[in-house]
Design a protein around this motif. Structure first.
Motif, PDB file in Angstrom:
ATOM      1  N   GLU A 163       0.809  -1.217   0.000  1.00 18.64           N
ATOM      2  CA  GLU A 163       0.000   0.000   0.000  1.00 18.64           C
ATOM      3  C   GLU A 163       0.842   1.266   0.000  1.00 18.64           C
ATOM      4  O   GLU A 163       0.330   2.362  -0.195  1.00 18.64           O
ATOM      5  CB  GLU A 163      -0.950   0.012   1.209  1.00 18.64           C
TER       6      GLU A 163
ATOM      7  N   ARG B 213      -5.593   7.386  -1.553  1.00 22.71           N
ATOM      8  CA  ARG B 213      -6.095   7.379  -2.927  1.00 22.71           C
ATOM      9  C   ARG B 213      -7.599   7.632  -2.902  1.00 22.71           C
ATOM     10  O   ARG B 213      -8.350   6.867  -2.304  1.00 22.71           O
ATOM     11  CB  ARG B 213      -5.824   6.029  -3.590  1.00 22.71           C
TER      12      ARG B 213
ATOM     13  N   ALA C 211      -2.245   6.113 -11.237  1.00 29.65           N
ATOM     14  CA  ALA C 211      -2.306   7.459 -10.659  1.00 29.65           C
ATOM     15  C   ALA C 211      -1.853   8.497 -11.677  1.00 29.65           C
ATOM     16  O   ALA C 211      -0.771   8.406 -12.246  1.00 29.65           O
ATOM     17  CB  ALA C 211      -1.440   7.532  -9.411  1.00 29.65           C
TER      18      ALA C 211
ATOM     19  N   SER D 112      -9.271   7.899  -5.823  1.00 29.33           N
ATOM     20  CA  SER D 112      -9.652   7.020  -6.927  1.00 29.33           C
ATOM     21  C   SER D 112      -8.371   6.424  -7.485  1.00 29.33           C
ATOM     22  O   SER D 112      -7.267   6.733  -7.022  1.00 29.33           O
ATOM     23  CB  SER D 112     -10.405   7.800  -8.019  1.00 29.33           C
ATOM     24  N   ASP D 113      -8.484   5.582  -8.512  1.00 28.08           N
ATOM     25  CA  ASP D 113      -7.285   5.010  -9.107  1.00 28.08           C
ATOM     26  C   ASP D 113      -6.413   6.082  -9.750  1.00 28.08           C
ATOM     27  O   ASP D 113      -5.208   5.894  -9.920  1.00 28.08           O
ATOM     28  CB  ASP D 113      -7.671   3.968 -10.168  1.00 28.08           C
ATOM     29  N   GLU D 114      -7.035   7.217 -10.094  1.00 26.24           N
ATOM     30  CA  GLU D 114      -6.297   8.286 -10.773  1.00 26.24           C
ATOM     31  C   GLU D 114      -5.838   9.396  -9.843  1.00 26.24           C
ATOM     32  O   GLU D 114      -4.859  10.078 -10.134  1.00 26.24           O
ATOM     33  CB  GLU D 114      -7.165   8.912 -11.887  1.00 26.24           C
TER      34      GLU D 114
ATOM     35  N   VAL E 107      -4.630  10.975  -6.098  1.00 25.27           N
ATOM     36  CA  VAL E 107      -4.008  10.724  -4.799  1.00 25.27           C
ATOM     37  C   VAL E 107      -3.939  12.033  -4.031  1.00 25.27           C
ATOM     38  O   VAL E 107      -3.590  13.077  -4.597  1.00 25.27           O
ATOM     39  CB  VAL E 107      -2.586  10.149  -4.968  1.00 25.27           C
TER      40      VAL E 107
ATOM     41  N   ARG F 116      -1.192   9.768   3.275  1.00 24.37           N
ATOM     42  CA  ARG F 116      -1.570   9.709   1.860  1.00 24.37           C
ATOM     43  C   ARG F 116      -2.789   8.818   1.694  1.00 24.37           C
ATOM     44  O   ARG F 116      -2.934   7.800   2.376  1.00 24.37           O
ATOM     45  CB  ARG F 116      -0.414   9.130   1.028  1.00 24.37           C
TER      46      ARG F 116
ATOM     47  N   ALA G  56      -2.046  14.262  -8.378  1.00 20.94           N
ATOM     48  CA  ALA G  56      -1.860  14.296  -6.930  1.00 20.94           C
ATOM     49  C   ALA G  56      -2.145  15.704  -6.441  1.00 20.94           C
ATOM     50  O   ALA G  56      -1.923  16.684  -7.162  1.00 20.94           O
ATOM     51  CB  ALA G  56      -0.450  13.878  -6.548  1.00 20.94           C
TER      52      ALA G  56
ATOM     53  N   GLU H 233      -3.421   5.685   3.998  1.00 15.84           N
ATOM     54  CA  GLU H 233      -3.160   4.320   3.546  1.00 15.84           C
ATOM     55  C   GLU H 233      -1.731   3.886   3.845  1.00 15.84           C
ATOM     56  O   GLU H 233      -1.420   2.698   3.750  1.00 15.84           O
ATOM     57  CB  GLU H 233      -3.413   4.229   2.040  1.00 15.84           C
TER      58      GLU H 233
ATOM     59  N   LEU I  77       2.500   3.880  -5.038  1.00 17.29           N
ATOM     60  CA  LEU I  77       1.415   4.469  -5.805  1.00 17.29           C
ATOM     61  C   LEU I  77       0.993   3.506  -6.912  1.00 17.29           C
ATOM     62  O   LEU I  77       1.832   2.843  -7.526  1.00 17.29           O
ATOM     63  CB  LEU I  77       1.861   5.788  -6.434  1.00 17.29           C
TER      64      LEU I  77
END
Length: 206
Positions: free
Chosen positions: A15, A86, A22, A88-90, A92, A84, A25, A47, A18
Motif C-alpha cells: 500500500e 487514494r 495514478a 480514486s485510481d487516478e 491521490v 496519503r 496528486a 493508507e 502508488l
C-alpha cells in the motif's frame, strides 16, 4: 492509537506504492486549533503509516498549551503530520496536518505552499479558535471545507447555526465527522474534492 505506535516497518508495503494508474496528486492541509483531532484524522484515513512529529506534553506546557478538558491527551504535534490516500485510481491526496498551538502557527505558511485545499476541523467547545484559522486560509487563497469533529462531550448545533456563527458563505461545505473513523474522514476529503471540482468548473479555481 495504533498508528502512533513505535512498531518498526521492515520495508515498503504494497500500500506504500502508488498505483500505476495514478495521474494526479494534490496537497491537502488539515488545520484547526489545539486538540481538535488533526493527527487522529490523518492517522485514521492514511493508507500509509503516517509520519507524525508528536512530542510528549510536559509541565513546561502548563499555562501555554491547554488540554481543553482532555486529560488523556499526552502528546502534541510540533511540526506536522503526513499521510496519503487514494481517492480514486487516478487521484491521490497528500495530507499535511498542521500543529494546533498558536506558538507553532509560524509553520503554517510553509505548509500552505502548494496546497490545493484544506479541511478546517472544528471543536464546538472552542468555536472561536476557527476564526483565525479560516482567516489565514482566506489570506492565502486556499479553499476549504469545515468538518465538525463530534467529541462525545461537545455541544451539538444545527449546521445552519454553525454556518452563521462562522460567517461562512453558502457555497462553503460544512459537515459533521468523527475523525477517529476512516469512512467519516474519507467522506470529509471527498466533500473537499467535490468542492474544489465545482470551483474549477466555475473558474474560481485554476
Amino acid at each position: 492509537m495504533d498508528y502512533n505506535g513505535s512498531d518498526t516497518v521492515p520495508g515498503p508495503r504494497a500500500e506504500d506504492h502508488l498505483p500505476h494508474t495514478a495521474q494526479a496528486a494534490a496537497k491537502i492541509v488539515i488545520v484547526g486549533g489545539f486538540g481538535v483531532g488533526k493527527t487522529t484524522m490523518v492517522g485514521s484515513v492514511s493508507e500509509i503509516k503516517p509520519l507524525t512529529t508528536e512530542e510528549t506534553m510536559t509541565q513546561a506546557g502548563i499555562g501555554v498549551d491547554d488540554d481543553f478538558g482532555s486529560p488523556s491527551k499526552t502528546a502534541t504535534t510540533v511540526a506536522m503530520d503526513f499521510g496519503r490516500i487514494r481517492i480514486s485510481d487516478e487521484l491521490v491526496l497528500y495530507l499535511f496536518g498542521t500543529p494546533g498551538q498558536e506558538r507553532f502557527w509560524f509553520l503554517w505558511n510553509r505548509l500552505f505552499e502548494g496546497a490545493l485545499g484544506a479541511v478546517v476541523l472544528l471543536d464546538t467547545r472552542r468555536i472561536e479558535v476557527s476564526y483565525d484559522v479560516m482567516g489565514r486560509l482566506e489570506e492565502r487563497g486556499v479553499p476549504f471545507v469545515v468538518a465538525v469533529n463530534t467529541f462525545p462531550d461537545a455541544p451539538r448545533y444545527p449546521m445552519a447555526e454553525l454556518r452563521q456563527a462562522l460567517d461562512l458563505t453558502p457555497d462553503i461545505p460544512i459537515l459533521e465527522c468523527d475523525a477517529r473513523r476512516r469512512a467519516s474522514s474519507r467522506d470529509v476529503l471527498l466533500t473537499l474534492v467535490r468542492f474544489l471540482h465545482a470551483l474549477h468548473l466555475t473558474g474560481a479555481l485554476t
